[in-house]
Design a protein around this motif. Sequence first.
Motif, PDB file in Angstrom:
ATOM      1  N   ALA A  76      16.424   3.773   7.382  1.00 39.88           N
ATOM      2  CA  ALA A  76      16.097   3.894   8.814  1.00 39.88           C
ATOM      3  C   ALA A  76      15.007   4.942   8.953  1.00 39.88           C
ATOM      4  N   GLU A  77      14.271   4.899  10.037  1.00 35.06           N
ATOM      5  CA  GLU A  77      13.326   6.002  10.278  1.00 35.06           C
ATOM      6  C   GLU A  77      14.116   7.303  10.402  1.00 35.06           C
ATOM      7  N   ASP A  78      15.320   7.190  10.966  1.00 30.78           N
ATOM      8  CA  ASP A  78      16.190   8.367  11.080  1.00 30.78           C
ATOM      9  C   ASP A  78      17.643   7.876  11.165  1.00 30.78           C
ATOM     10  N   ALA A 102       4.155   2.046  15.287  1.00 33.39           N
ATOM     11  CA  ALA A 102       4.480   0.806  14.574  1.00 33.39           C
ATOM     12  C   ALA A 102       5.929   0.386  14.819  1.00 33.39           C
ATOM     13  N   LYS A 103       6.812   1.348  14.885  1.00 29.43           N
ATOM     14  CA  LYS A 103       8.243   1.020  14.924  1.00 29.43           C
ATOM     15  C   LYS A 103       8.858   1.112  16.313  1.00 29.43           C
ATOM     16  N   GLY A 104       8.272   1.913  17.189  1.00 34.16           N
ATOM     17  CA  GLY A 104       8.755   1.969  18.572  1.00 34.16           C
ATOM     18  C   GLY A 104      10.056   2.733  18.733  1.00 34.16           C
ATOM     19  N   ASN A 163       0.930  -5.682   2.261  1.00 35.73           N
ATOM     20  CA  ASN A 163       1.904  -4.930   3.050  1.00 35.73           C
ATOM     21  C   ASN A 163       1.298  -3.551   3.318  1.00 35.73           C
ATOM     22  N   THR A 164       0.801  -3.329   4.517  1.00 40.56           N
ATOM     23  CA  THR A 164      -0.019  -2.140   4.789  1.00 40.56           C
ATOM     24  C   THR A 164       0.804  -0.969   5.315  1.00 40.56           C
ATOM     25  N   CYS A 165       0.164   0.193   5.293  1.00 40.58           N
ATOM     26  CA  CYS A 165       0.790   1.418   5.803  1.00 40.58           C
ATOM     27  C   CYS A 165      -0.303   2.264   6.447  1.00 40.58           C
ATOM     28  N   GLY A 166       0.019   2.946   7.535  1.00 39.64           N
ATOM     29  CA  GLY A 166      -0.980   3.803   8.176  1.00 39.64           C
ATOM     30  C   GLY A 166      -0.448   5.197   8.392  1.00 39.64           C
ATOM     31  N   PHE A 167       0.506   5.606   7.555  1.00 38.69           N
ATOM     32  CA  PHE A 167       1.183   6.888   7.741  1.00 38.69           C
ATOM     33  C   PHE A 167       0.209   8.064   7.721  1.00 38.69           C
ATOM     34  N   ASN A 168      -0.723   8.053   6.781  1.00 32.27           N
ATOM     35  CA  ASN A 168      -1.744   9.119   6.735  1.00 32.27           C
ATOM     36  C   ASN A 168      -2.997   8.540   6.080  1.00 32.27           C
ATOM     37  N   VAL A 198       2.639   8.768  13.563  1.00 29.13           N
ATOM     38  CA  VAL A 198       2.127   7.492  14.085  1.00 29.13           C
ATOM     39  C   VAL A 198       3.093   6.352  13.783  1.00 29.13           C
ATOM     40  N   ILE A 199       4.160   6.678  13.050  1.00 27.49           N
ATOM     41  CA  ILE A 199       5.101   5.621  12.677  1.00 27.49           C
ATOM     42  C   ILE A 199       5.712   5.013  13.943  1.00 27.49           C
ATOM     43  N   LYS A 200       5.894   5.874  14.960  1.00 23.24           N
ATOM     44  CA  LYS A 200       6.495   5.349  16.201  1.00 23.24           C
ATOM     45  C   LYS A 200       5.635   4.277  16.857  1.00 23.24           C
ATOM     46  N   GLY A 226       2.974  -5.255   7.945  1.00 22.11           N
ATOM     47  CA  GLY A 226       3.252  -3.823   7.807  1.00 22.11           C
ATOM     48  C   GLY A 226       2.682  -2.984   8.935  1.00 22.11           C
ATOM     49  N   CYS A 227       2.831  -1.685   8.778  1.00 22.13           N
ATOM     50  CA  CYS A 227       2.632  -0.765   9.899  1.00 22.13           C
ATOM     51  C   CYS A 227       1.186  -0.613  10.358  1.00 22.13           C
ATOM     52  N   LEU A 228       0.218  -0.706   9.438  1.00 21.31           N
ATOM     53  CA  LEU A 228      -1.171  -0.470   9.871  1.00 21.31           C
ATOM     54  C   LEU A 228      -1.605  -1.503  10.912  1.00 21.31           C
ATOM     55  N   LYS A 266      -0.048  -2.344  13.430  1.00 19.91           N
ATOM     56  CA  LYS A 266       0.271  -1.848  14.774  1.00 19.91           C
ATOM     57  C   LYS A 266      -0.362  -0.497  15.032  1.00 19.91           C
ATOM     58  N   ILE A 267      -0.600   0.261  13.970  1.00 20.48           N
ATOM     59  CA  ILE A 267      -1.157   1.606  14.160  1.00 20.48           C
ATOM     60  C   ILE A 267      -2.654   1.525  14.457  1.00 20.48           C
ATOM     61  N   ASP A 268      -3.397   0.726  13.682  1.00 18.29           N
ATOM     62  CA  ASP A 268      -4.845   0.646  13.888  1.00 18.29           C
ATOM     63  C   ASP A 268      -5.376  -0.652  13.281  1.00 18.29           C
ATOM     64  N   ALA A 319       0.812  -1.221   0.000  1.00 17.83           N
ATOM     65  CA  ALA A 319       0.000   0.000   0.000  1.00 17.83           C
ATOM     66  C   ALA A 319       0.840   1.263   0.000  1.00 17.83           C
ATOM     67  N   CYS A 320       2.155   1.129   0.053  1.00 16.24           N
ATOM     68  CA  CYS A 320       2.980   2.338   0.141  1.00 16.24           C
ATOM     69  C   CYS A 320       4.203   2.175  -0.756  1.00 16.24           C
ATOM     70  N   VAL A 321       4.189   2.886  -1.852  1.00 13.97           N
ATOM     71  CA  VAL A 321       5.242   2.701  -2.846  1.00 13.97           C
ATOM     72  C   VAL A 321       6.530   3.427  -2.461  1.00 13.97           C
ATOM     73  N   ASN A 322       6.403   4.557  -1.782  1.00 14.91           N
ATOM     74  CA  ASN A 322       7.594   5.395  -1.578  1.00 14.91           C
ATOM     75  C   ASN A 322       8.437   5.045  -0.358  1.00 14.91           C
ATOM     76  N   CYS A 323       7.892   4.252   0.561  1.00 11.90           N
ATOM     77  CA  CYS A 323       8.599   4.037   1.827  1.00 11.90           C
ATOM     78  C   CYS A 323       9.617   2.902   1.688  1.00 11.90           C
ATOM     79  N   LYS A 324      10.891   3.225   1.980  1.00  9.04           N
ATOM     80  CA  LYS A 324      11.957   2.227   1.804  1.00  9.04           C
ATOM     81  C   LYS A 324      11.845   1.112   2.841  1.00  9.04           C
ATOM     82  N   ALA A 325      11.421   1.476   4.072  1.00  7.49           N
ATOM     83  CA  ALA A 325      11.289   0.441   5.112  1.00  7.49           C
ATOM     84  C   ALA A 325      10.235  -0.571   4.672  1.00  7.49           C
ATOM     85  N   ASN A 326       9.164  -0.055   4.080  1.00  6.64           N
ATOM     86  CA  ASN A 326       8.107  -0.922   3.590  1.00  6.64           C
ATOM     87  C   ASN A 326       8.611  -1.782   2.425  1.00  6.64           C
ATOM     88  N   SER A 327       9.434  -1.185   1.568  1.00  4.04           N
ATOM     89  CA  SER A 327       9.998  -1.935   0.432  1.00  4.04           C
ATOM     90  C   SER A 327      10.843  -3.092   0.935  1.00  4.04           C
TER      91      SER A 327
HETATM   92  S1  SF4 Z   1       3.790   3.917   8.369  1.00 10.73           S
HETATM   93 FE1  SF4 Z   1       5.333   2.304   8.000  1.00 10.73          FE
HETATM   94  S2  SF4 Z   1       5.007   1.687   5.866  1.00 10.73           S
HETATM   95 FE2  SF4 Z   1       3.972   3.633   6.159  1.00 10.73          FE
HETATM   96  S3  SF4 Z   1       5.452   5.189   5.516  1.00 10.73           S
HETATM   97 FE3  SF4 Z   1       5.705   4.910   7.725  1.00 10.73          FE
HETATM   98  S4  SF4 Z   1       7.316   3.369   7.983  1.00 10.73           S
HETATM   99 FE4  SF4 Z   1       6.580   3.281   5.862  1.00 10.73          FE
END
Ligand code: SF4
Length: 415
Positions: free
Chosen positions: A233-235, A203-205, A49-54, A199-201, A82-84, A86-88, A11-19
């Motif tokens: 990395a997230e950072d 999911a990632k802590g 592979n989900t994402c809940g960034f926005n 909200v990434i935190k 993926g992140c969703l 853990k996010i919701d 669900a998220c093409v641009n995120c490298k962590a997701n890739s």
């Molecule tokens: S929520 Fe997870 S998958 Fe979505 S952009 Fe952030 S790190 Fe990537």
Amino acid sequence: MSQYKVFIDTACVNCKANSILGSRVYEYLERNDHHIEKSVKDADVIIINTCGFNAFHQNMSENLIKDYCSAKKPGSKLISIGCLNKIDQEVITSIYPDTILISELNELDEIFASQVPFANLTGAALTDERIDQIYISKNRYYDWTDSICLSIGKFLYLAAHFHPGMQLKIKQVLDEAYKKNKFFVEISQGCLSQCSYCVIKRAKGQLRSRPIDHILQDIKRLYDPGKNLCLVAEDCGCYGLDKKTNLFTLMDRVKQIYPDLGVDLCYLNPLWVEKYFNEYIELFKNHKINSVNLSIQSGSDKIIQAMNRKYSVDTVRSFIDEIRTVSPQTLIWTHIIIGFPTETFLDFLKTLNILSAYDISYKFYYDEKKGTPSARLSPKVPRHIKAIWNVLYRLKEIQIYIVRFFSMLFGRVRS
Ligand code: SF4
Ligand code: SF4
């Protein structure tokens, strides 16, 4: 061991962590002799592979789940990674209660009764074939304005053959957009910041850095002299601070073994530049840094403060100016959030103003996530205002590209 036909989408093409996550699952399935299916209708197992960034990415995740639930053959399993998750996770189970929610990838071992357990895999190469497979619905992701910008990029690339410096920059942009000519190694998960909208935190802590030796093993396995190493990395800036090491040490160790390897830093929170300005200038001077995502998010100090991000626009601008001198080949890019609560038109104009410092920018609309500190801020920016600002943003981008193209063109003619 059963062999399954597995369909994967993200669900998220641009995120490298997701890739990386998608690619690791792909590798895991291949190593366990499962067949990667191109059609959801034939699959025994569907992995999303989900994402809940926005809201945009959450909607993408929801739509994939809805569509694949109705398209799947009876009896096939649907797994969400993926992140969703853990996010919701309720969002997912409200669409399809039988969704199998995976929080750690080694839970796949039980589902697939795998001979090669997940723990035996380290990194994963993101090959062109894998990109096409794990982003099967990528066309849903881009809107027509993205397509126009990418088409302009391709045209400029062809048109700039007479100017190698300019062509290199355009190639870097296209490589970034299509994830080409890179291999990806995750160096840490989580971060040390508390950005008010994030909200990434969830999911990632908290920060968990990988040991340098493990990272070097991955690089050795994936190394390709024609490609750049993308550190994910997230950072990247906080890498190692939980392990009594840091990014500078990691970069030095990589350079000792691979002196000519180009490196992408994805992402670098500018707060580290604010703290260690000179050290970062030295880093860019002494290493071959192909690109850096130095995400400023807004061009207004007031909004950056409201985001609880700890840097000033002036520092970021001076840093970029310095990089242009010490490392002119580095592609510098950023994410921008449009319509953050309390943002005024004047703040937005400041954001437009900072865009020209960067080579490229990706914009997101701000949207509210329950429980985040920024959700309590007001006034909110109405949706129709964000849409108008989006058009102005696109016009500004086009203006920047045209000015750059002609200034390089005339620079060339004058020389
Ligand atoms: S929520 Fe997870 S998958 Fe979505 S952009 Fe952030 S790190 Fe990537
Ligand atoms: S740096 Fe900020 S936006 Fe990035 S993951 Fe950490 S808290 Fe979220």
